[in-house]
Enzyme design. Structure first.
Site, PDB file in Angstrom:
ATOM      1  N   LYS A 195     -19.340 -18.581  -1.457  1.00 34.33           N
ATOM      2  CA  LYS A 195     -20.774 -18.321  -1.370  1.00 34.33           C
ATOM      3  C   LYS A 195     -21.332 -17.345  -2.399  1.00 34.33           C
ATOM      4  O   LYS A 195     -20.792 -16.501  -2.668  1.00 34.33           O
ATOM      5  CB  LYS A 195     -21.062 -18.194   0.046  1.00 34.33           C
ATOM      6  CG  LYS A 195     -20.925 -19.206   0.978  1.00 34.33           C
ATOM      7  CD  LYS A 195     -21.158 -18.711   2.385  1.00 34.33           C
ATOM      8  CE  LYS A 195     -21.055 -19.760   3.439  1.00 34.33           C
ATOM      9  NZ  LYS A 195     -21.610 -19.484   4.708  1.00 34.33           N
TER      10      LYS A 195
ATOM     11  N   ARG B 213       0.744  -1.182   0.013  1.00 28.75           N
ATOM     12  CA  ARG B 213       0.046   0.059   0.085  1.00 28.75           C
ATOM     13  C   ARG B 213       0.933   1.132  -0.035  1.00 28.75           C
ATOM     14  O   ARG B 213       0.302   2.380  -0.641  1.00 28.75           O
ATOM     15  CB  ARG B 213      -0.980  -0.110   1.192  1.00 28.75           C
ATOM     16  CG  ARG B 213      -2.049  -0.997   1.001  1.00 28.75           C
ATOM     17  CD  ARG B 213      -2.931  -1.188   2.312  1.00 28.75           C
ATOM     18  NE  ARG B 213      -4.016  -1.974   1.858  1.00 28.75           N
ATOM     19  CZ  ARG B 213      -4.702  -2.511   2.819  1.00 28.75           C
ATOM     20  NH1 ARG B 213      -4.620  -2.288   4.163  1.00 28.75           N
ATOM     21  NH2 ARG B 213      -5.973  -3.184   2.443  1.00 28.75           N
TER      22      ARG B 213
ATOM     23  N   GLY C  78     -13.144  -4.378  -0.530  1.00 30.03           N
ATOM     24  CA  GLY C  78     -14.355  -3.914  -0.337  1.00 30.03           C
ATOM     25  C   GLY C  78     -14.954  -2.736  -1.632  1.00 30.03           C
ATOM     26  O   GLY C  78     -15.758  -3.035  -2.039  1.00 30.03           O
TER      27      GLY C  78
END
Length: 400
Positions: free
Chosen positions: A200, A39, A381
């Protein structure tokens, strides 16, 4: 593509300017030291460019989840040494984000110097996107640069609020990310394929629902493929599977059909009776031959070859999630093989490939393919919310 200003829109000489630069320094730590400086490397070009052009550069970053309370172990002072090591320059630590301490520190800094403010999340107004806090931070700067794409899905004072009080620009890392994402789904060369994997379906419902209207080929992998297969009446044995989502999957398949999107599911799979590295029960079979006591843990070689042929007909690929249980060999074989095919197609110039998400980054690195993709996003995210088609507040705030 939405219009946003970059460092190219700033004067060449930034002497006298104070650049407030939002970066992501939320580094993984062990025994007080950062274990991965990716980062910092990502924001290095922006920081050094602003410094070399004469600006005083003040870095804004969060570190962990202090919940609006000061904590010595969550102070950004913990990473000053790591930032200095990557930048090759001294960095002044400033234990505030607003007020006279910051103003005095700016007075000490010379043009081209760099300061790191303390953890923005020590102040409750940060996560609340309090305009008063944003205005107080902005009071010490003359321009705002956001170079933290990984935080743009959060409407916080330093990711969104500051853009309302100062001229706002995208940093070099942010600029590259936004251009790559636009090339992948905003204004892509068609046909477009998407690989969506992971455990999932329930965690990526919004992604799937958005993509079926955007891409021509949707490749389903991981445990998600088991749920799709089961919804089509295939017996998946004791595989990881969300049987209760059969109706939802059927709806997605129907929407894909109406949108002209082909959904690709495996017809051969790698199975085992136990989930372990190189198990004795390992075998490859047709999806209709899975035994009741077996679990599907990867796509089979014929499926991978067929998917490679699909990608050869496409111009753009967006990838999120592994095709199998890639952490445990040999169930990384399908992910590695398709990643290498993608890399080869990218290198020859026939495919634009954009990938993102934590597991995806790790899987592509394992395949040795990361450097050969057009772009690999390290944002978790934010990348997922972009794939869902959601507005990212930090990006919207930059739009001119």
């Amino acid at each position: 593509m939405s219009s946003f200003k970059t460092l190219d829109d700033l004067p060449a000489d930034l002497t006298g300017e104070v650049a407030l630069v939002r970066v992501d320094l939320n580094l993984p730590m062990k025994d007080g030291s950062a274990t991965d400086l990716t980062r910092v490397e990502a924001v290095k070009p922006t920081i050094l460019e602003l410094a070399e052009r004469g600006a005083k550069v003040l870095l804004l970053a969060h570190f962990g989840r202090p919940g609006g309370q000061r904590s010595s172990v969550l102070s950004t002072s913990m990473v000053v040494g790591d930032v200095e090591k990557v930048l090759g320059k001294e960095v002044m630590f400033i234990p505030e984000i607003t007020g006279p301490v910051v103003a005095q520190s700016i007075g000490i800094l010379r043009g081209g110097d760099i300061g790191l403010l303390d953890n923005t999340r020590f102040w409750p107004g940060e996560e609340a996107n309090d305009p008063n806090l944003a205005q107080a931070i902005a009071a010490n700067g003359t321009l705002y640069v956001n170079d933290a794409f990984s935080a743009v899905h959060r409407a916080h004072a330093t990711t969104e609020g500051l853009a309302h009080f100062l001229p706002a620009y995208a940093g070099r890392s942010m600029e590259a990310e936004l251009k790559a994402l636009d090339a992948a789904l905003g204004n892509p060369e068609t046909p477009v394929a998407a690989v969506v994997g992971g455990a999932k379906v329930s965690t990526k419902l919004a992604v799937l629902e958005h993509l079926v209207g955007k891409v021509q080929h949707l490749i389903i992998g991981g445990g998600m493929a088991n749920t799709f297969l089961a919804a089509r009446g295939v017996n998946v044995g004791k595989s990881l599977c969300e049987h209760d989502l059969a109706d939802t999957v059927a709806k997605i398949m129907d929407e894909a059909d109406h949108a002209g999107c082909t959904v690709h599911l495996p017809y051969d799979v790698v199975v085992a009776k136990e989930f372990a590295a190189n198990p004795a029960s390992l075998r490859t079979c047709n999806v209709h031959e899975v035994e009741a006591d077996e679990m599907i843990l990867d796509l089979g070689p014929q499926a991978v070859e067929a998917l490679g042929d699909v990608l050869k007909t496409c111009r753009t690929l967006v990838w999120n999630g592994p095709l199998g249980a890639f952490e445990t060999p040999p169930f990384d074989a399908a992910t590695v093989a398709l990643a290498r095919t993608t890399a080869a197609l990218t290198l020859e110039g026939s495919l634009i490939s954009v990938a993102g998400g934590g597991d995806t980054v790790a899987a592509l690195a394992q395949a040795g393919a990361s450097n050969d993709f057009s772009y690999v996003s390290t944002a978790g995210g934010a990348f997922l919310e972009w794939m869902e088609g959601r507005v990212l507040p930090g990006v919207a705030a930059l739009e001119a």
